[in-house]
Design a protein around this motif. Sequence first.
Motif, PDB file in Angstrom:
ATOM      1  N   UNK A  57       0.861  -1.181   0.000  1.00 22.33           N
ATOM      2  CA  UNK A  57       0.000   0.000   0.000  1.00 22.33           C
ATOM      3  C   UNK A  57       0.895   1.227   0.000  1.00 22.33           C
ATOM      4  N   UNK A  58       0.431   2.301  -0.627  1.00 21.65           N
ATOM      5  CA  UNK A  58       1.274   3.498  -0.640  1.00 21.65           C
ATOM      6  C   UNK A  58       1.142   4.243   0.695  1.00 21.65           C
ATOM      7  N   UNK A  59       2.019   5.209   0.896  1.00 21.82           N
ATOM      8  CA  UNK A  59       2.061   5.947   2.170  1.00 21.82           C
ATOM      9  C   UNK A  59       1.461   7.335   2.045  1.00 21.82           C
ATOM     10  N   UNK A  60       0.680   7.552   1.004  1.00 23.43           N
ATOM     11  CA  UNK A  60       0.107   8.886   0.752  1.00 23.43           C
ATOM     12  C   UNK A  60      -1.118   9.098   1.634  1.00 23.43           C
ATOM     13  N   UNK A  61      -1.281  10.320   2.128  1.00 27.20           N
ATOM     14  CA  UNK A  61      -2.485  10.669   2.886  1.00 27.20           C
ATOM     15  C   UNK A  61      -2.579  12.184   2.967  1.00 27.20           C
ATOM     16  N   UNK A  62      -3.719  12.672   3.468  1.00 28.25           N
ATOM     17  CA  UNK A  62      -3.921  14.098   3.649  1.00 28.25           C
ATOM     18  C   UNK A  62      -4.264  14.834   2.363  1.00 28.25           C
ATOM     19  N   UNK A  63      -4.607  16.098   2.500  1.00 24.42           N
ATOM     20  CA  UNK A  63      -4.979  16.918   1.355  1.00 24.42           C
ATOM     21  C   UNK A  63      -6.188  16.345   0.645  1.00 24.42           C
ATOM     22  N   UNK A  64      -6.104  16.290  -0.680  1.00 24.90           N
ATOM     23  CA  UNK A  64      -7.209  15.736  -1.478  1.00 24.90           C
ATOM     24  C   UNK A  64      -6.898  14.328  -1.959  1.00 24.90           C
ATOM     25  N   UNK A  65      -5.959  13.659  -1.280  1.00 27.17           N
ATOM     26  CA  UNK A  65      -5.499  12.343  -1.758  1.00 27.17           C
ATOM     27  C   UNK A  65      -6.589  11.283  -1.727  1.00 27.17           C
ATOM     28  N   UNK A  66      -7.688  11.540  -1.007  1.00 30.68           N
ATOM     29  CA  UNK A  66      -8.785  10.591  -0.977  1.00 30.68           C
ATOM     30  C   UNK A  66      -9.889  10.893  -1.970  1.00 30.68           C
ATOM     31  N   UNK A  67      -9.751  11.962  -2.762  1.00 27.49           N
ATOM     32  CA  UNK A  67     -10.746  12.280  -3.782  1.00 27.49           C
ATOM     33  C   UNK A  67     -10.664  11.269  -4.927  1.00 27.49           C
ATOM     34  N   UNK A  68     -11.683  11.266  -5.776  1.00 24.91           N
ATOM     35  CA  UNK A  68     -11.759  10.243  -6.815  1.00 24.91           C
ATOM     36  C   UNK A  68     -10.546  10.238  -7.753  1.00 24.91           C
ATOM     37  N   UNK A  69     -10.159  11.392  -8.278  1.00 26.95           N
ATOM     38  CA  UNK A  69      -9.078  11.395  -9.267  1.00 26.95           C
ATOM     39  C   UNK A  69      -7.747  10.951  -8.669  1.00 26.95           C
ATOM     40  N   UNK A  70      -7.296  11.542  -7.572  1.00 26.49           N
ATOM     41  CA  UNK A  70      -6.040  11.025  -6.998  1.00 26.49           C
ATOM     42  C   UNK A  70      -6.148   9.579  -6.537  1.00 26.49           C
ATOM     43  N   UNK A  71      -7.318   9.178  -6.045  1.00 25.97           N
ATOM     44  CA  UNK A  71      -7.487   7.790  -5.607  1.00 25.97           C
ATOM     45  C   UNK A  71      -7.337   6.836  -6.791  1.00 25.97           C
ATOM     46  N   UNK A  72      -7.916   7.205  -7.926  1.00 28.31           N
ATOM     47  CA  UNK A  72      -7.815   6.338  -9.107  1.00 28.31           C
ATOM     48  C   UNK A  72      -6.391   6.292  -9.649  1.00 28.31           C
ATOM     49  N   UNK A  73      -5.715   7.428  -9.625  1.00 26.71           N
ATOM     50  CA  UNK A  73      -4.328   7.435 -10.077  1.00 26.71           C
ATOM     51  C   UNK A  73      -3.453   6.592  -9.159  1.00 26.71           C
ATOM     52  N   UNK A  74      -3.716   6.626  -7.880  1.00 29.74           N
ATOM     53  CA  UNK A  74      -2.962   5.813  -6.930  1.00 29.74           C
ATOM     54  C   UNK A  74      -3.253   4.328  -7.150  1.00 29.74           C
TER      55      UNK A  74
END
Length: 365
Positions: free
Chosen positions: A229-246
Amino acid sequence: MTNKAFRWSRALHAWGGATLALLVLLNTATGTLLVWKNEYVRLTVPEARVEFEPTAAALARIASAVEAQFDNDEILLIQFGTQQFPLTKITLTDARYAYCDIRGNIVDEWVQNERFEEWLYDLHHRLLLENTGLTIVGLMGLALIILVVAGVISFWPLRRAFPRGLWPKSIARPHLLNAHRNVGIIEALPFLLMLVTGVVLAFPEQAEKLLLESVRSSEEYGAGFAEKVDAISGGNSGDWLPAMRRALATFPGAKIRSAQVPNTFSPYRIIGLQQSGGLHPQGLSKVYIDAEGGYMDVRIDDTKLPLVERLYSASYPLHTGKVDSMSYKLFLTVSGLLVSALSVLGLVCFIGKVKRQRGAAPDGI
């Protein structure tokens, strides 16, 4: 095997096949038509005939539009459109469904089997009788598995007749019976594949308990779900576009196929991806990303799941033909036509035999 066993096999196959022949014919005809369900929808829904590139940005826009038009607690699953079939299907609570176009606009909404192709599916899967029909179809599948095996056993002593061909030379009963036997032996394995997968789909809870309960309760199962799993969090990282890219970064080369929205019961955006060689159209590799904090908590790689679970999951695409392969769809179509011919030939031969026996019986019997 003794002659008595062969006779019993023939009798079981003949009487059982005749009893189920019309139901088999109905189920096979509807199933063959359903193989081409998406093609029918493309003919009837203009929005299904547009060009579409399912990029992360395009799919994120659709997911956001779906959330804006329905309450999140209503949305059970979003199955995204593809290049070949650009309509996105939304599964909602209370047996409701909807199609939306590549911009996320709802183009149709219906309940249960209000659309023709959904009615056809209901007829095939449940005989329009809800759970009772589903049970009937499942039991029919189990019975047919036995009858196919009995038919192969009864064919064995007559295997030398196989080279006589598939097409009956005339409508005389011996020629029809010979054609039935030969078609049956060719179709036995494909038919068994459809029957076994169909039974799994008819009894999913029972099949899951039988096949997967012990596997999923083991200590090893799920041990790797937190790996990579990646270590990204915070900001808008849970929105649809960043979530899909992740999600795409987590499974390089995979394609996003489905999503589940965060709701009262789960805080996650669950994104389903189909990896190269994967069969299931919903994508069984998944990432769970917290919609608020952006944490990726779970990563499921379906290629690493136990073999029995992967086989169980393959039942749906193998039975329905949703494997993104025109060759396989043609294979299922030819197989369905052969089973239909098998049912008709078998029923005609059985009726002819019964009439002949009655005609030969002494008066008063």
